[in-house]
Design a protein around this motif. Sequence first.
Motif, PDB file in Angstrom:
ATOM      1  N   VAL A 108      56.439  45.949  34.219  1.00 11.15           N
ATOM      2  CA  VAL A 108      56.616  47.389  34.413  1.00 11.15           C
ATOM      3  C   VAL A 108      55.905  48.143  33.292  1.00 11.15           C
ATOM      4  N   HIS A 109      55.204  49.206  33.672  1.00 11.25           N
ATOM      5  CA  HIS A 109      54.503  50.047  32.701  1.00 11.25           C
ATOM      6  C   HIS A 109      54.917  51.499  32.938  1.00 11.25           C
ATOM      7  N   PRO A 110      56.035  51.919  32.356  1.00  8.56           N
ATOM      8  CA  PRO A 110      56.487  53.300  32.564  1.00  8.56           C
ATOM      9  C   PRO A 110      55.451  54.308  32.077  1.00  8.56           C
ATOM     10  N   VAL A 111      55.321  55.400  32.811  1.00  7.06           N
ATOM     11  CA  VAL A 111      54.364  56.452  32.467  1.00  7.06           C
ATOM     12  C   VAL A 111      55.137  57.722  32.137  1.00  7.06           C
ATOM     13  N   VAL A 112      54.965  58.227  30.930  1.00 11.11           N
ATOM     14  CA  VAL A 112      55.612  59.489  30.604  1.00 11.11           C
ATOM     15  C   VAL A 112      54.902  60.614  31.352  1.00 11.11           C
ATOM     16  N   ARG A 113      55.671  61.561  31.811  1.00 13.91           N
ATOM     17  CA  ARG A 113      55.082  62.685  32.535  1.00 13.91           C
ATOM     18  C   ARG A 113      54.314  63.559  31.562  1.00 13.91           C
ATOM     19  N   MET A 114      53.025  63.707  31.844  1.00 12.03           N
ATOM     20  CA  MET A 114      52.177  64.449  30.909  1.00 12.03           C
ATOM     21  C   MET A 114      50.991  65.075  31.621  1.00 12.03           C
ATOM     22  N   ARG A 115      50.772  66.339  31.315  1.00 14.24           N
ATOM     23  CA  ARG A 115      49.566  67.036  31.742  1.00 14.24           C
ATOM     24  C   ARG A 115      48.564  66.938  30.591  1.00 14.24           C
ATOM     25  N   THR A 116      47.354  66.504  30.896  1.00 14.28           N
ATOM     26  CA  THR A 116      46.359  66.300  29.855  1.00 14.28           C
ATOM     27  C   THR A 116      44.990  66.678  30.381  1.00 14.28           C
ATOM     28  N   GLN A 117      44.070  66.951  29.481  1.00 11.14           N
ATOM     29  CA  GLN A 117      42.698  67.294  29.860  1.00 11.14           C
ATOM     30  C   GLN A 117      41.764  66.448  29.014  1.00 11.14           C
ATOM     31  N   PRO A 118      41.649  65.154  29.346  1.00 11.09           N
ATOM     32  CA  PRO A 118      40.975  64.193  28.472  1.00 11.09           C
ATOM     33  C   PRO A 118      39.482  64.467  28.315  1.00 11.09           C
ATOM     34  N   VAL A 119      38.989  64.067  27.136  1.00 16.81           N
ATOM     35  CA  VAL A 119      37.599  64.324  26.778  1.00 16.81           C
ATOM     36  C   VAL A 119      36.941  63.011  26.360  1.00 16.81           C
ATOM     37  N   ALA A 120      35.650  62.921  26.522  1.00 22.38           N
ATOM     38  CA  ALA A 120      34.900  61.722  26.133  1.00 22.38           C
ATOM     39  C   ALA A 120      34.798  61.648  24.616  1.00 22.38           C
ATOM     40  N   VAL A 121      35.074  60.483  24.057  1.00 21.80           N
ATOM     41  CA  VAL A 121      35.036  60.324  22.607  1.00 21.80           C
ATOM     42  C   VAL A 121      33.626  60.567  22.067  1.00 21.80           C
ATOM     43  N   THR A 122      32.605  60.256  22.843  1.00 20.52           N
ATOM     44  CA  THR A 122      31.233  60.511  22.395  1.00 20.52           C
ATOM     45  C   THR A 122      30.968  62.006  22.254  1.00 20.52           C
TER      46      THR A 122
ATOM     47  N   ARG B 122      36.426  76.084  17.469  1.00 21.09           N
ATOM     48  CA  ARG B 122      36.936  76.113  18.844  1.00 21.09           C
ATOM     49  C   ARG B 122      37.456  74.741  19.239  1.00 21.09           C
ATOM     50  N   ASP B 123      38.584  74.721  19.935  1.00 20.90           N
ATOM     51  CA  ASP B 123      39.117  73.464  20.443  1.00 20.90           C
ATOM     52  C   ASP B 123      38.118  72.839  21.415  1.00 20.90           C
ATOM     53  N   LEU B 124      38.220  71.515  21.556  1.00 22.39           N
ATOM     54  CA  LEU B 124      37.340  70.785  22.468  1.00 22.39           C
ATOM     55  C   LEU B 124      38.192  69.987  23.447  1.00 22.39           C
ATOM     56  N   ALA B 125      37.910  70.124  24.727  1.00 21.07           N
ATOM     57  CA  ALA B 125      38.671  69.433  25.768  1.00 21.07           C
ATOM     58  C   ALA B 125      37.725  68.915  26.838  1.00 21.07           C
ATOM     59  N   GLY B 126      38.262  68.092  27.720  1.00 24.76           N
ATOM     60  CA  GLY B 126      37.482  67.602  28.842  1.00 24.76           C
ATOM     61  C   GLY B 126      37.294  68.677  29.897  1.00 24.76           C
ATOM     62  N   PRO B 127      36.543  68.395  30.945  1.00 27.25           N
ATOM     63  CA  PRO B 127      36.201  69.415  31.938  1.00 27.25           C
ATOM     64  C   PRO B 127      37.314  69.762  32.919  1.00 27.25           C
ATOM     65  N   ARG B 128      38.332  68.876  33.045  1.00 27.76           N
ATOM     66  CA  ARG B 128      39.376  69.174  34.036  1.00 27.76           C
ATOM     67  C   ARG B 128      40.709  68.559  33.632  1.00 27.76           C
ATOM     68  N   GLU B 129      41.776  69.158  34.120  1.00 30.70           N
ATOM     69  CA  GLU B 129      43.119  68.641  33.849  1.00 30.70           C
ATOM     70  C   GLU B 129      43.381  67.399  34.698  1.00 30.70           C
ATOM     71  N   GLU B 130      44.104  66.444  34.115  1.00 32.26           N
ATOM     72  CA  GLU B 130      44.482  65.214  34.807  1.00 32.26           C
ATOM     73  C   GLU B 130      45.978  64.973  34.630  1.00 32.26           C
ATOM     74  N   ASP B 131      46.519  64.122  35.484  1.00 35.15           N
ATOM     75  CA  ASP B 131      47.895  63.659  35.353  1.00 35.15           C
ATOM     76  C   ASP B 131      47.850  62.258  34.759  1.00 35.15           C
ATOM     77  N   LEU B 132      48.619  62.031  33.689  1.00 33.69           N
ATOM     78  CA  LEU B 132      48.545  60.751  32.991  1.00 33.69           C
ATOM     79  C   LEU B 132      48.861  59.578  33.908  1.00 33.69           C
ATOM     80  N   ALA B 133      49.842  59.728  34.802  1.00 34.50           N
ATOM     81  CA  ALA B 133      50.188  58.634  35.713  1.00 34.50           C
ATOM     82  C   ALA B 133      49.015  58.277  36.617  1.00 34.50           C
TER      83      ALA B 133
END
Length: 249
Positions: A148-162, A181-192
């Motif tokens: 089992v791999h529980p997933v915490v509920r999270m809204r995130t907007q991941p960005v490429a490390v490069t 300025r903050d830096l974020a990825g191009p779109r929101e994702e759901d962690l699950a």
Amino acid sequence: MDIAIAGGTGVVGAHVSRIAQQRGHAVRTLSRSNGVDVRSGVGLEGALRGADAVIDVLNITTLNEKQATKFFRTTTAALLAAEDRAGVAHHIALSIVGVDRAPHGYYGGKLAQENEISAGAVPWTVLRATQFHEFASQMYARTSLGPVHPVVRMRTQPVAVTEVATRLVELAEGSAQGRSRDLAGPREEDLADMMRAWARHAGRGGWMPRIPMPGEFGRAMRDGLLLPGPDAQRGSETFAQWLSAQPEG
């Protein structure tokens, strides 16, 4: 330019080093293998003499706020003191979007780091970025409970490390900005959804139920307090694009 990198052997630091060299800069890696102990300050001043800027991407693997705070305060104080004595003109550090809205656990340590930097004598720039695309695989490994791999509920907007590494080098090439300025990825994702997509791609199994993390930090994750604001800079690589470039299981 001559750029010193604290944490240069880590995930982010390796990209920062590569990109800085590609852009024609001389790079110094601050590590114990090079006779430098950032925590104690041993060897720091000599290693920084002649450097134009320091990029700090040091990290500690802990969710404990006390441990994270001690680590970041200690390493930041040592770096700033050595930089001041060595005449370094610019300190650049990587932080996380939302640390001031959810100053708990590891995020509390990063906020303490920011406070240490802003109170120091060295001109500084802090870049806050969102979670990296690799966050999905990291969470899959960290939350393992047998099959089992529980997933915490999270809204995130991941960005490429490069993209984060490139922005850090760009900031080092300029003058100190304070908070950039903050830096974020191009779109929101759901962690699950991210974790399940990564598991399919990597050939991993297991049940991944969504669970709410208790407390104020869990609420911040669910309510989107760790998402970027409208003025944040957006990267271009989506999580799906990043995942398609990873080796299949």
